[in-house]
Design an enzyme around this catalytic site. Structure first.
Site, PDB file in Angstrom:
ATOM      1  N   HIS A 159       0.835  -1.201   0.000  1.00  0.00           N
ATOM      2  CA  HIS A 159       0.000   0.000   0.000  1.00  0.00           C
ATOM      3  C   HIS A 159       0.870   1.252   0.000  1.00  0.00           C
ATOM      4  O   HIS A 159       2.085   1.156   0.196  1.00  0.00           O
ATOM      5  CB  HIS A 159      -0.917   0.029   1.243  1.00  0.00           C
ATOM      6  CG  HIS A 159      -0.167   0.210   2.531  1.00  0.00           C
ATOM      7  ND1 HIS A 159       0.299  -0.864   3.278  1.00  0.00           N
ATOM      8  CD2 HIS A 159       0.224   1.315   3.212  1.00  0.00           C
ATOM      9  CE1 HIS A 159       0.925  -0.415   4.360  1.00  0.00           C
ATOM     10  NE2 HIS A 159       0.903   0.905   4.344  1.00  0.00           N
ATOM     11  N   HIS A 222       4.807   7.239   2.276  1.00  0.00           N
ATOM     12  CA  HIS A 222       5.588   6.015   2.164  1.00  0.00           C
ATOM     13  C   HIS A 222       4.922   4.988   1.264  1.00  0.00           C
ATOM     14  O   HIS A 222       3.701   4.999   1.077  1.00  0.00           O
ATOM     15  CB  HIS A 222       5.889   5.402   3.542  1.00  0.00           C
ATOM     16  CG  HIS A 222       4.717   4.778   4.241  1.00  0.00           C
ATOM     17  ND1 HIS A 222       3.996   5.416   5.230  1.00  0.00           N
ATOM     18  CD2 HIS A 222       4.133   3.553   4.108  1.00  0.00           C
ATOM     19  CE1 HIS A 222       3.039   4.612   5.673  1.00  0.00           C
ATOM     20  NE2 HIS A 222       3.091   3.489   5.011  1.00  0.00           N
ATOM     21  N   GLU A 273       8.236   1.375   4.021  1.00  0.00           N
ATOM     22  CA  GLU A 273       7.864   0.592   5.197  1.00  0.00           C
ATOM     23  C   GLU A 273       7.908  -0.880   4.835  1.00  0.00           C
ATOM     24  O   GLU A 273       7.562  -1.252   3.714  1.00  0.00           O
ATOM     25  CB  GLU A 273       6.425   0.946   5.642  1.00  0.00           C
ATOM     26  CG  GLU A 273       5.953   0.155   6.867  1.00  0.00           C
ATOM     27  CD  GLU A 273       4.456   0.327   7.177  1.00  0.00           C
ATOM     28  OE1 GLU A 273       3.658   0.422   6.231  1.00  0.00           O
ATOM     29  OE2 GLU A 273       4.102   0.356   8.367  1.00  0.00           O
TER      30      GLU A 273
END
Lengths: 315, 315, 315, 315
Positions: A159, A222, A273
């Site tokens: 995501h 991110h 991440e």
């Protein structure tokens, strides 16, 4: 996948300042696989358990950030229908088609800009490369993981979290036109009615895209990649430190999504991440609400407070 | 959730020989939560992270096994449409409606029998009880897990594996009428064309229901519940041993779905599974095929061979 | 380390039928590091976190099994004293000195045969090779693990389990002369007074050597190597299956020592174990006793019963 | 245990500002077990897998900090000998004997003050309470863990980190008189010859006591308790957050000892640690040296930098 036919985040296109260090980061450290380069110098990458041809696109530019994010839909018919729905909704601008082949091994993409200034795409066709686990042919008698992994080696691009101003407009489009669910939200304001964070999903995952309200347009916080366990988050931290990658925060747990996470920066300053965990989402699950006072544990459940960098640093 | 609107396995109704030992097993050892009993003596249970009123129904009977399995669909309209589609397909028998309230807190259910002899249901409405994590109201500022867990404490009922003869008929109904994907299959026969195992999904999970071809009708192999990690599988094994629960096999890994698993039996001989792991499925993911020669690692990836009990013991 | 100055199991010398497949197993699959070969064709190996020159010695022979096991003591003075103590005790036979250099990089070894027929050695000197973690010189600013690991990659050789007849004699020598503690025992016989299993330690680990009473002399059950976590036990199982290594049992937990374990065989039929976990032992900790009726959970805590192979197959 | 007969850290006596909140912290959140109170109001606690009567002593006082730390030796003879050795060494002051019974269930203790101003004790006798795992009597047929755990539930008190000025004097006493090994050190100064951190061990653990050079006398940095896995560190973080315990840092990894850790404060401001992992130490293992420039990763391997709180906050 949403009942509308939107299946998943299919790719994210990032700008990097220099391709060499970027590839050292995304291939050697993060552990993505380079699958193609095009004449313009763009590099196309995938994670090991993705079947699609690519999920990350890197381009050299003077400024870091995200060019666009692409969403895989289930069929050309859905692509056509959703393109029309978006146009009809009036919730996006700069609509248009990118021809097949502009991304290698990829069909035509419908491109549009949402209210927070981010460029999004829908597409229905991308070649399948498989995952190197099969022993008697692709997808026949597979091992649970391939034996050529290196670096952190997340299994998939998962995501993005984006920063922008008109959160309501973007959330409305994703929910009402594309059929996403609002898994979690952060609310603020005198009566708690201002949504300052939205975690949207088109799947059984807790989020496929997240948005934070900030007075900016089209900013990137991110891109996130999924790991198999909390122990892999620890190993990721070890690998990041060994390679002197700039760490943001972690390992820790998010309150939002329950994810077990570590944040870091690519050499151009784009935040990445890797995470594990989270719950199984269904469209009838009540939206979780975080109040402004609990924003600390919402983001970093253990620290119970935000670091300034999380809010102030983006690309 | 399938694009047809089938969201998830909503409940499994099991027959137990004696309710007392059954509840000791399902509540004290497995860690489900009792939510209701009805006049007929049925007991309704849920796992801690399920929002729906119940997911497991226990009934005393002279013979163990499964009465039926129920599927949550997204809306009454979908329920109506799918009921009509099933009727039209000719792939099910004994069709009919169970009135709202027959299960507590549950709307009407459309019941039908599939080709392998299993009774299935669709339903669109069940009250929400939530998950005890919220700190400022249900679903507001939640903790990642509640502090009143006991026993093994899986977060959700996940899937069933069923044994039956006419695999093709049941698979056809689930795929063509209900919109399930065939994530994995086991094939046999001289030319490898006989499907002897089917792992079907209506979600991003690798399976929501699985079927094995056996010369029987309507048999039950196991009901499975999901854990958060391989370490929780170890702790499950410890808890099972401490309570002298009859173990089938595990901890180990499945080749099929990559799941990390342990199998055991309730006091009536119904098999249970708790597991962690697996991959993220999408409808465009190629079906994984296991050939008959690799049936061993397909089922138990470490042992690379089946134990006879896995094939011969069911209820 | 025992208060007598016995520090640890320093090496195990194993016989293998063919060196080529043995090295594929011990180096490529198990992940030991080859450090030397001698003129006789013996191959010397170490695990990644051992500082000593070698801990495993392989020799080609017509029959698999263990030649001897060596124990590192803290100093030449201790070596001399313990050699004299052993001689004086009358609990060992075939005493003698192996000259320095017979093992590469190793000082003289005092060799003796214990009552169960196993050949043991004490030695005080072996060169240090270090562990490849240091970044600014050996042992300076180290990383937590080296980046050149392959295969299962246990950090250390940990212990052996041996089968033999005169358990009492061997246990007496290890306890009374060498200063080992009896961490756990299995007892049998009409009044429970017959020790049929002994788990002995010269450290804070639950065992450095274990012995099972069987009507044989000098037999070898397994050599064990230590992993960092239960997740590494899972990965070990995956690697074993991928390489079609013959599995004995596991992943599972031992009742004895609480270890999390998986057993398998080298190509010559010598059993290996990799495991994680266990408790911290001190000399004043009471001995844990397992009664014969609970031998099942003592060995395999989850299955609660022995497989015949565990008792009947050894080399 | 050191070859001198020093076995382990036996107890730490801490001052707390109010006993009520302290017990809520140490019992309900940390998960120690209260075993006794004395007339002076001191409360004695143990961790679940400790056999000794107690390992933590809490006393109400106006100022937080550590009163003293006690070391279990293997026998009264060792106690007597080491007391004489300490006296002879001239490396300690304020020597004297605390009579048996001053701590409940504990023999006489030899007390002395080391060069950094910390009060230490040696003792040889403390009653055994066992660990609640045995099923057919204490230490007979035990389960791997008891079923009455609550809170974080570390298995043992592990070590303390102390701050003081005359590091050399204290290290000299622990190494030369008590027989500890210097597992790791941090060095500074123009030629790197100033030891500013020392990690000392009397066991196979990487540390039983650690000291940091600071211009203070007798200060306490943290008391540490050991967990079984990195997943338990995560759960510890969750439990701390749920109980709004003041977090210092973590979960993260130490470079020093490789430990996986989380730090937090008791209600009086005394720092606690729970951790997992680390390596197996032996007296012949070379000392690991960290240079001043790498102090960041030495302490917090992922962040690669110290937070000021770690150095400036102590009691």
């Amino acid at each position: 996948m949403a009942l509308t036919g939107v299946l998943r985040p299919g790719h994210v296109a990032l700008r990097v300042l220099e391709m060499g260090p970027a590839l050292k980061h995304y291939v050697d450290v993060l552990g993505l696989i380079e699958v193609a380069r095009d004449k313009a110098g763009r590099v196309f990458l995938k994670a090991w358990d993705e079947h699609d041809h690519h999920s990350v696109v890197l381009r050299e530019a003077d400024e870091a950030g995200m060019d666009y994010m692409g969403w895989r839909v289930d069929s050309p018919a859905t692509l056509k229908k959703l393109a029309a729905d978006i146009e009809k909704s009036g919730l996006a601008s700069d609509l248009g088609w990118v021809p097949a082949g502009e991304h290698p091994a990829t069909g035509e993409r419908f491109r549009f800009t949402v209210a927070t200034g981010h460029v999004m795409e829908l597409f229905a066709e991308k070649d399948k490369l498989g995952n190197d686990c099969g022993t008697d042919g692709p997808d026949v008698n597979p091992h649970p993981w391939p034996d050529n992994l290196r670096g952190i080696a997340p299994s998939r691009f998962d995501h993005c979290l984006l920063y922008g101003d008109d959160l309501d407009g973007t959330v409305k489009l994703f929910r009402e036109v594309l059929g996403f669910g609002l898994a979690e939200q952060v609310t603020a304001g005198p009566d708690g009615s201002l949504m300052i964070g939205a975690f949207l999903t088109c799947s059984n995952k807790p989020h496929d895209i997240a948005l934070i309200r900030q007075p900016v347009k089209g900013k990137f916080h991110h891109a996130s990649f999924i790991l198999g366990s909390w122990e892999e988050v620890l190993k990721a931290g070890d690998i990041l430190s060994r390679n002197k990658v700039s760490l943001d925060i972690g390992p820790t747990r998010h309150g939002i999504t329950r994810g077990e996470t570590i944040y870091f920066f690519d050499p151009s300053g784009n935040r990445n991440e890797v995470f594990a965990g989270g719950y199984i989402y269904y469209p009838d699950k009540p939206t979780i609400t975080w109040t402004e006072q609990e924003l600390g544990p919402a983001i970093f459940y253990h620290d119970r407070k935000l670091n300034e960098r999380f809010l102030q640093v983006f690309t």
